[in-house]
Design a protein around this motif. Structure first.
Motif, PDB file in Angstrom:
ATOM      1  N   ARG A  51       1.023  -1.518   0.055  1.00  0.00           N
ATOM      2  CA  ARG A  51      -0.147  -0.041  -0.158  1.00  0.00           C
ATOM      3  C   ARG A  51       0.658   1.121  -0.068  1.00  0.00           C
ATOM      4  O   ARG A  51       0.716   2.209  -0.723  1.00  0.00           O
ATOM      5  CB  ARG A  51      -0.947   0.346   1.446  1.00  0.00           C
ATOM      6  N   GLY A  52       1.383   1.242   0.605  1.00  0.00           N
ATOM      7  CA  GLY A  52       3.283   2.142   0.938  1.00  0.00           C
ATOM      8  C   GLY A  52       3.799   2.659  -0.533  1.00  0.00           C
ATOM      9  O   GLY A  52       3.444   3.722  -1.156  1.00  0.00           O
ATOM     10  N   ALA A  53       4.152   1.334  -1.379  1.00  0.00           N
ATOM     11  CA  ALA A  53       4.245   2.048  -1.934  1.00  0.00           C
ATOM     12  C   ALA A  53       3.449   2.253  -3.362  1.00  0.00           C
ATOM     13  O   ALA A  53       3.888   3.469  -4.325  1.00  0.00           O
ATOM     14  CB  ALA A  53       4.690   0.544  -2.951  1.00  0.00           C
ATOM     15  N   ALA A  54       2.499   2.146  -2.999  1.00  0.00           N
ATOM     16  CA  ALA A  54       1.427   2.427  -4.477  1.00  0.00           C
ATOM     17  C   ALA A  54       1.063   3.358  -4.150  1.00  0.00           C
ATOM     18  O   ALA A  54       0.717   4.954  -4.998  1.00  0.00           O
ATOM     19  CB  ALA A  54       0.304   1.575  -4.105  1.00  0.00           C
ATOM     20  N   ASP A  55       0.536   3.988  -2.861  1.00  0.00           N
ATOM     21  CA  ASP A  55       0.558   5.841  -2.156  1.00  0.00           C
ATOM     22  C   ASP A  55       1.732   6.708  -2.833  1.00  0.00           C
ATOM     23  O   ASP A  55       1.686   7.459  -3.737  1.00  0.00           O
ATOM     24  CB  ASP A  55       0.754   5.244  -1.073  1.00  0.00           C
ATOM     25  N   GLN A  56       3.075   6.084  -2.991  1.00  0.00           N
ATOM     26  CA  GLN A  56       4.605   6.582  -3.746  1.00  0.00           C
ATOM     27  C   GLN A  56       3.658   7.279  -4.910  1.00  0.00           C
ATOM     28  O   GLN A  56       4.237   7.568  -5.657  1.00  0.00           O
ATOM     29  CB  GLN A  56       5.322   6.202  -3.405  1.00  0.00           C
ATOM     30  N   LYS A  57       3.821   5.785  -5.673  1.00  0.00           N
ATOM     31  CA  LYS A  57       3.399   6.088  -7.237  1.00  0.00           C
ATOM     32  C   LYS A  57       2.291   7.152  -8.041  1.00  0.00           C
ATOM     33  O   LYS A  57       2.422   8.001  -8.184  1.00  0.00           O
ATOM     34  CB  LYS A  57       3.231   4.364  -7.576  1.00  0.00           C
ATOM     35  N   PHE A  58       1.517   6.620  -6.153  1.00  0.00           N
ATOM     36  CA  PHE A  58       0.193   7.731  -6.970  1.00  0.00           C
ATOM     37  C   PHE A  58       0.873   9.158  -6.283  1.00  0.00           C
ATOM     38  O   PHE A  58       0.301  10.320  -7.622  1.00  0.00           O
ATOM     39  CB  PHE A  58      -0.821   7.231  -6.065  1.00  0.00           C
ATOM     40  N   LEU A  59       1.215   9.564  -5.083  1.00  0.00           N
ATOM     41  CA  LEU A  59       1.656  10.627  -5.177  1.00  0.00           C
ATOM     42  C   LEU A  59       2.259  11.242  -6.356  1.00  0.00           C
ATOM     43  O   LEU A  59       2.321  12.441  -6.941  1.00  0.00           O
ATOM     44  CB  LEU A  59       2.524  10.699  -4.120  1.00  0.00           C
ATOM     45  N   ALA A  60       2.976  10.742  -7.040  1.00  0.00           N
ATOM     46  CA  ALA A  60       4.564  10.635  -7.955  1.00  0.00           C
ATOM     47  C   ALA A  60       3.640  11.386  -9.088  1.00  0.00           C
ATOM     48  O   ALA A  60       3.573  12.692  -9.819  1.00  0.00           O
ATOM     49  CB  ALA A  60       5.350  10.229  -7.878  1.00  0.00           C
ATOM     50  N   LYS A  61       2.681  10.659  -9.383  1.00  0.00           N
ATOM     51  CA  LYS A  61       1.908  10.882 -10.605  1.00  0.00           C
ATOM     52  C   LYS A  61       0.938  11.956 -10.608  1.00  0.00           C
ATOM     53  O   LYS A  61       0.573  13.080 -11.375  1.00  0.00           O
ATOM     54  CB  LYS A  61       0.421   9.591 -10.940  1.00  0.00           C
ATOM     55  N   MET A  62       0.521  11.999  -8.859  1.00  0.00           N
ATOM     56  CA  MET A  62      -0.278  13.555  -8.973  1.00  0.00           C
ATOM     57  C   MET A  62       1.004  14.416  -8.641  1.00  0.00           C
ATOM     58  O   MET A  62       0.190  15.432  -9.337  1.00  0.00           O
ATOM     59  CB  MET A  62      -0.627  12.689  -6.872  1.00  0.00           C
ATOM     60  N   GLN A  63       1.354  14.819  -8.655  1.00  0.00           N
ATOM     61  CA  GLN A  63       2.722  15.786  -8.452  1.00  0.00           C
ATOM     62  C   GLN A  63       2.884  15.777 -10.140  1.00  0.00           C
ATOM     63  O   GLN A  63       3.473  16.953 -10.877  1.00  0.00           O
ATOM     64  CB  GLN A  63       3.732  15.692  -7.929  1.00  0.00           C
ATOM     65  N   GLU A  64       3.184  14.991 -10.861  1.00  0.00           N
ATOM     66  CA  GLU A  64       3.701  14.957 -11.956  1.00  0.00           C
ATOM     67  C   GLU A  64       2.158  15.926 -12.704  1.00  0.00           C
ATOM     68  O   GLU A  64       2.564  16.875 -14.347  1.00  0.00           O
ATOM     69  CB  GLU A  64       3.853  14.141 -12.877  1.00  0.00           C
ATOM     70  N   LEU A  65       0.988  15.668 -12.718  1.00  0.00           N
ATOM     71  CA  LEU A  65      -0.014  16.455 -12.795  1.00  0.00           C
ATOM     72  C   LEU A  65      -0.123  17.963 -12.708  1.00  0.00           C
ATOM     73  O   LEU A  65       0.274  18.592 -13.784  1.00  0.00           O
ATOM     74  CB  LEU A  65      -0.998  15.531 -12.279  1.00  0.00           C
ATOM     75  N   GLN A  66      -0.275  17.910 -11.285  1.00  0.00           N
ATOM     76  CA  GLN A  66       0.240  19.437 -10.691  1.00  0.00           C
ATOM     77  C   GLN A  66       1.285  20.018 -11.999  1.00  0.00           C
ATOM     78  O   GLN A  66       0.846  21.384 -11.886  1.00  0.00           O
ATOM     79  CB  GLN A  66       0.570  19.558  -9.150  1.00  0.00           C
ATOM     80  N   ARG A  67       2.485  19.540 -12.009  1.00  0.00           N
ATOM     81  CA  ARG A  67       3.387  20.144 -12.943  1.00  0.00           C
ATOM     82  C   ARG A  67       2.812  20.605 -13.882  1.00  0.00           C
ATOM     83  O   ARG A  67       3.213  21.661 -14.498  1.00  0.00           O
ATOM     84  CB  ARG A  67       4.644  19.607 -12.895  1.00  0.00           C
ATOM     85  N   GLU A  68       2.678  18.984 -14.886  1.00  0.00           N
ATOM     86  CA  GLU A  68       1.595  19.375 -16.480  1.00  0.00           C
ATOM     87  C   GLU A  68       0.755  20.800 -16.194  1.00  0.00           C
ATOM     88  O   GLU A  68       0.814  22.312 -17.088  1.00  0.00           O
ATOM     89  CB  GLU A  68       1.260  18.689 -16.579  1.00  0.00           C
ATOM     90  N   LEU A  69       0.211  20.854 -15.025  1.00  0.00           N
ATOM     91  CA  LEU A  69      -1.445  21.571 -15.209  1.00  0.00           C
ATOM     92  C   LEU A  69      -0.650  23.152 -14.733  1.00  0.00           C
ATOM     93  O   LEU A  69      -0.801  24.708 -15.577  1.00  0.00           O
ATOM     94  CB  LEU A  69      -2.045  21.356 -13.786  1.00  0.00           C
ATOM     95  N   THR A  70       0.302  23.729 -13.909  1.00  0.00           N
ATOM     96  CA  THR A  70       0.754  24.826 -14.017  1.00  0.00           C
ATOM     97  C   THR A  70       1.695  25.191 -15.357  1.00  0.00           C
ATOM     98  O   THR A  70       1.404  26.294 -15.436  1.00  0.00           O
ATOM     99  CB  THR A  70       2.371  24.676 -12.591  1.00  0.00           C
ATOM    100  N   VAL A  71       1.846  24.355 -15.698  1.00  0.00           N
ATOM    101  CA  VAL A  71       2.308  24.943 -17.135  1.00  0.00           C
ATOM    102  C   VAL A  71       2.296  24.842 -18.303  1.00  0.00           C
ATOM    103  O   VAL A  71       1.969  26.156 -18.628  1.00  0.00           O
ATOM    104  CB  VAL A  71       3.642  23.558 -17.625  1.00  0.00           C
ATOM    105  N   THR A  72       0.419  23.906 -17.983  1.00  0.00           N
ATOM    106  CA  THR A  72      -0.559  24.728 -19.290  1.00  0.00           C
ATOM    107  C   THR A  72      -1.232  26.039 -18.585  1.00  0.00           C
ATOM    108  O   THR A  72      -1.657  27.056 -19.307  1.00  0.00           O
ATOM    109  CB  THR A  72      -1.620  23.907 -18.685  1.00  0.00           C
ATOM    110  N   ARG A  73      -0.943  25.512 -17.249  1.00  0.00           N
ATOM    111  CA  ARG A  73      -1.794  27.909 -16.982  1.00  0.00           C
ATOM    112  C   ARG A  73      -0.744  29.449 -17.623  1.00  0.00           C
ATOM    113  O   ARG A  73      -1.189  30.093 -17.701  1.00  0.00           O
ATOM    114  CB  ARG A  73      -1.988  27.755 -15.597  1.00  0.00           C
ATOM    115  N   THR A  74      -0.063  28.514 -17.196  1.00  0.00           N
ATOM    116  CA  THR A  74       1.856  29.824 -17.551  1.00  0.00           C
ATOM    117  C   THR A  74       1.149  29.816 -19.488  1.00  0.00           C
ATOM    118  O   THR A  74       0.884  30.792 -19.294  1.00  0.00           O
ATOM    119  CB  THR A  74       3.110  28.930 -17.335  1.00  0.00           C
TER     120      THR A  74
END
Lengths: 244, 634
Positions: free
Chosen positions: B522-545
């Protein structure tokens, strides 16, 4: 070889020459697995202990132990081999003990074959293995007590079916007695001391006490006394039947 | 005729034997339940075996005590966790009763709603929790009271008023590790004829000043409710009386040698000591430079004794911890984070020690830290510590930045060390005064191990760090705690003033054992999930810019129209968002699938594999037998 050991060996071998033993083992293992994983919710419960496994054992034995014990004497009486057995140089008590030990060892083997669940729980987490050892011991003692009851009731009748049903009913009552709902029912009707006394007769209560991880001599005593009493009653019954 | 009679007699004998057997069985089972016989505890942590400390307390009870365990059995029918915990509690109480030589009586009561039992449970201050079957309240607590000597709870002494009552309001399963300690403490306190004495040596005005109408600090008022606090004058102190159960030394400054020697000998003779020292004691009201020109840094130390106990402490060093900095208001009404004033949370408190286990938050200010000297045999168990984001700076810098705490963050470099702010120190202590070996009653070393508690802050005792006052409707000041500083001190005093038997009962390991393998998945999956979420956030920020970069084109044209570039950008982003969402779902799905697959594999092994092997073995055995018998026949 002592007469008891000879009877035990002969009986134990007789289990395995017919498919009955294998069918029994398979049913026991499949049922215990299904009850543990599905009814006991072993995996989703996320706790590294074998509580869901052991908690089902009284009910598992309720069905399976009478099936092992029913043929013990009823078959001998019906097939006429009882007289033959009695003509051998051994006492009724020795024969009873030998047959009982064979059946108890057989159930013990069934329990041993559940070892994958022990490995499973150690693989998934760090269980308290002392508690698990106690659980197995308690379970085997309970099986012994059920078997002794079955041995006695098999001596009462010639019919295996009747022996099965009688054993099931008596064991069911001994399981029921300790259940909170039943005790609650009695609490209104009987004096408190009598209710407490009834609770002490409960098989499940003593089994649960052991499977918590504490081997109390009182609980061991209960199981040993139950076995001794029912086996002696079985010998007396056989003697009674022989007496014209 | 006579033969028949003999037969009938034999049957009768057998039947009588059967009846006698049944009776004997019932008698044996029922009487054996009352026998106290041997038992073996197979649990790895000896969960059901009392520690020697508890046995000592139970063994030495002076007067009979009655324990009443209130447990809402009816209301918890659907609460297996509470029921199994109750079993554990009852088991432990029964074990204590069995070892008490008849001094303890136990009664288990189910306080059903609207019953007298429920009223008495409430009367003893037991805390009910909601959520029982049919919404009933659940009581699960223990009440202990003293009985008159020779009194018998079972035979009509009920109407005699109990002399003293103590209660555990709720057996909280999350405090399971301290179950034995809590019960033993209740027994110990009930068995004490009077309030224990506590000695106090302090150079801070903790007791207030009655002359000018200054109240004692709240910490001291709390202590006074439970203990008889005796202030000791360090100037005249030569020896500490044996009846002082625990000694509090607060801010020891310029302690006379005799007083230090008295403390030294008190500890070596088995006395329980807690020392509060501080590199910057903000409540110290002595002038920095007095009329004789003597300077005072407002720090304190007990260096001679510390070095005898193998403890290192530098009164010139303060621990900063920017990740636990408290926000404070400055003189100019602005607010700022103060990296020397720390709000320590649960992660910085020791969960395995009875003193800090159930505390949530401790506020401290300009704290020092302890370490062990090289080669010492002493052991240090942290009670409070900093995070690894902490840095140590000279206390001078902290004093200088009083009006500008932000300056403490200049050149901040975390040391990556958990600094120990409060600790138990335990070891084979020797005397710090070997030159006094000829004194009467001198003790050079402790028998076995001694234990002291050291705290590198005195400010945590002051009201300003943990108490807030509000005005009640009637104009009375109402006190409420914003941190557990008061509880910390009471717990320390409680723990130290108890008998040494009570001190020796430490927390037990909890009986909960989760599936670590599933947790790891579960911990490993949470980390993967978090990494993906952060990736999405980054892309969202880039797109907004990018969208905002395209914005001028939008404003220059018609307000309701978007440029093709913007549309393309938005579409591309939406497309990507869908993809990442799908990836997120996949991660979630994959994680569930991994856990499910593991479950399925285990189910297969347990339900199918062994039965199949047994069947195969049976078939093979049967086949070999039949072949052998056929060969024999042939």
């Amino acid at each position: 070889m002592s007469p008891i050991a000879a009877v035990t060996r002969r009986e134990l071998r007789s289990y395995f020459v017919t498919p009955v033993a294998y069918v029994f083992l398979v049913i026991f293992l499949v049922l215990s697995g299904i009850l543990t994983f599905y009814a006991g919710d072993f995996y989703d419960r996320n706790q590294a202990d074998l509580q869901p496994f052991f908690v089902m054992h009284p009910w598992l034995y309720l069905v399976l132990v009478p099936a092992v014990s029913m043929r013990m004497w009823a078959e001998e009486a019906k097939g006429g081999t009882l007289e033959l057995l009695m003509s051998l140089p051994l006492t009724l008590a020795q024969a009873m003990l030998g047959k009982f030990l064979a059946a108890w060892i057989f159930i013990g083997l069934a329990l041993v074959l559940t070892f994958p669940i022990w490995i499973t729980v150690n693989y998934l987490g760090s269980p308290d293995n002392g508690v698990i050892v106690a659980g197995y011991l308690g379970s085997w003692l309970m099986a012994g007590a059920f078997l002794a009851i079955g041995a006695c009731l098999s001596a009462v009748t010639q019919s295996q079916v009747v022996a099965f049903v009688l054993t099931l009913v008596v064991c069911f009552l001994l399981i029921l007695v300790g259940q909170p709902q039943v005790m609650e029912f009695f609490q209104g009707a009987l004096p408190r001391k009598l209710v407490n006394a009834l609770a002490h007769l409960s098989m499940v209560r003593h089994f649960e006490a052991i499977s918590r991880g504490v081997l109390d001599l009182r609980d061991l005593m209960y199981f040993l006394a139950t076995m001794a009493a029912w086996l002696t009653a079985g010998v007396l019954t056989l003697d009674l039947k022989r007496t014209p | 005729m006579s033969l028949k009679r003999i037969h009938i007699t034999r049957r009768a004998v057998l039947l009588a034997a059967l009846a006698a057997l049944a009776a004997l069985f019932v008698v044996v089972v029922l009487t054996s339940s009352r026998w106290r016989m041997g038992r073996v505890d197979l649990t790895s942590d000896q969960l059901y075996t009392l520690t020697p400390g508890t046995v000592h307390i139970v063994d030495g009870l002076h007067a009979p005590l009655r324990l009443t365990l209130y447990f809402s059995s009816h209301a918890t029918r659907d609460m297996p966790q509470w029921r199994s915990y109750e079993q554990r509690v009852a088991e432990m109480l029964q074990e204590m009763v069995a070892r008490s030589h008849g001094r303890l009586r136990l009664q288990i009561v189910d306080p059903v709603p609207y019953s007298d039992d429920e009223a008495s449970a409430e009367g003893y201050g037991l805390t009910p929790i909601n959520g029982g079957t049919n919404g009933e309240r659940v009581f699960f607590g223990l009440v202990g009271n003293t009985l008159p000597a020779g009194g018998d709870a079972d035979t009509g002494d009920e109407d005699r008023l109990p002399k003293r009552v103590q209660a555990i309001p709720l057996f909280d399963p999350s405090r399971e590790t301290f179950l034995e300690y809590d019960i033993a403490k209740l027994l110990y306190e009930l068995d004490q004829p009077s309030k224990p004495h506590i000695g106090l040596i302090s150079s801070l005005p903790v007791q207030g000043n009655p002359v000018i109408g200054e109240e004692p600090w709240t910490v001291m008022r709390q202590l006074a409710q439970q203990f008889d606090v005796k202030s000791l004058d360090p100037a005249r102190l030569k020896q500490i009386d044996g009846d002082i159960k625990a000694l509090l030394v607060i801010h020891p400054k310029h302690l006379p040698v005799d007083a230090q020697y008295a403390i030294d000998q008190y500890v070596l003779n088995g006395g329980h000591l807690v020392v509060f020292v501080d590199p910057v004691a903000e409540m110290d009201n002595t002038p920095f430079v007095d009329s004789n020109g003597v300077t005072d840094d407002h720090n304190s130390n007990l260096s001679r004794l510390f070095s005898a106990w193998g403890v290192l402490y530098d009164p010139q060093k303060v621990v900063l911890d920017r990740s636990r900095a408290l926000r404070i208001e400055l003189a100019d009404n602005s607010s700022s984070n103060h990296p020397a004033m720390l709000g320590l949370g649960q992660q910085e408190l020791n969960h395995d020690d009875v003193i800090t286990a159930s505390l949530q938050r401790i506020n401290v200010s300009s704290v020092g830290y302890f370490d062990l000297a090289q080669g010492t045999l002493s052991r240090l168990t942290p009670l409070l510590q900093s995070t690894t984001d902490a840095e140590v700076v000279p206390s001078q810098r902290v004093r200088e930045s009083i009006n500008n705490p932000a300056a403490l963050l200049d050149n901040y470099k975390p040391d990556n060390i958990h600094y120990v702010i409060a600790a138990r120190v335990r070891g084979p202590f020797t005397s710090a005064f070997p030159e006094r070996s000829n004194d009467k009653g001198y003790r050079a070393r402790v028998d076995g191990n001694a234990e002291v508690i050291l705290v590198a802050d005195t400010d945590l005792l002051s009201d300003r760090l943990w108490v807030s006052y509000a005005q009640s409707l009637l104009g009375q000041p109402q006190l409420s705690a914003i941190a557990n500083n008061g509880d910390l001190v009471t717990n320390i005093a409680d723990n130290l003033s108890g008998s040494s038997a009570l001190l020796s009962i430490h927390g037990r390991v909890s009986s909960q054992r989760p599936f670590t393998r599933v947790l790891a998945l579960r911990g490993a999956a949470d980390q993967k999930f978090l990494a993906k979420m952060q990736e999405l956030q980054r892309e969202l920020t880039v797109t907004r810019t990018r969208l905002s970069e395209l914005q001028p084109a939008k404003t220059s044209g018609r307000s309701d129209s978007t440029t093709p570039e913007q549309r393309a950008e938005i579409e591309q982003f939406l497309q990507r968002q869908l993809e990442v969402n799908k990836e997120l779902r996949d991660v979630q799905h994959q994680f569930n699938a991994e856990i499910d697959a593991l479950g399925l594999r285990l189910k297969f092994i347990n339900i199918v594999l062994i039965p199949v092997l047994v069947t195969l073995f049976g078939l093979l055995y049967g086949w070999r037998r039949s072949r052998r018998s056929r060969r024999k026949r042939a």
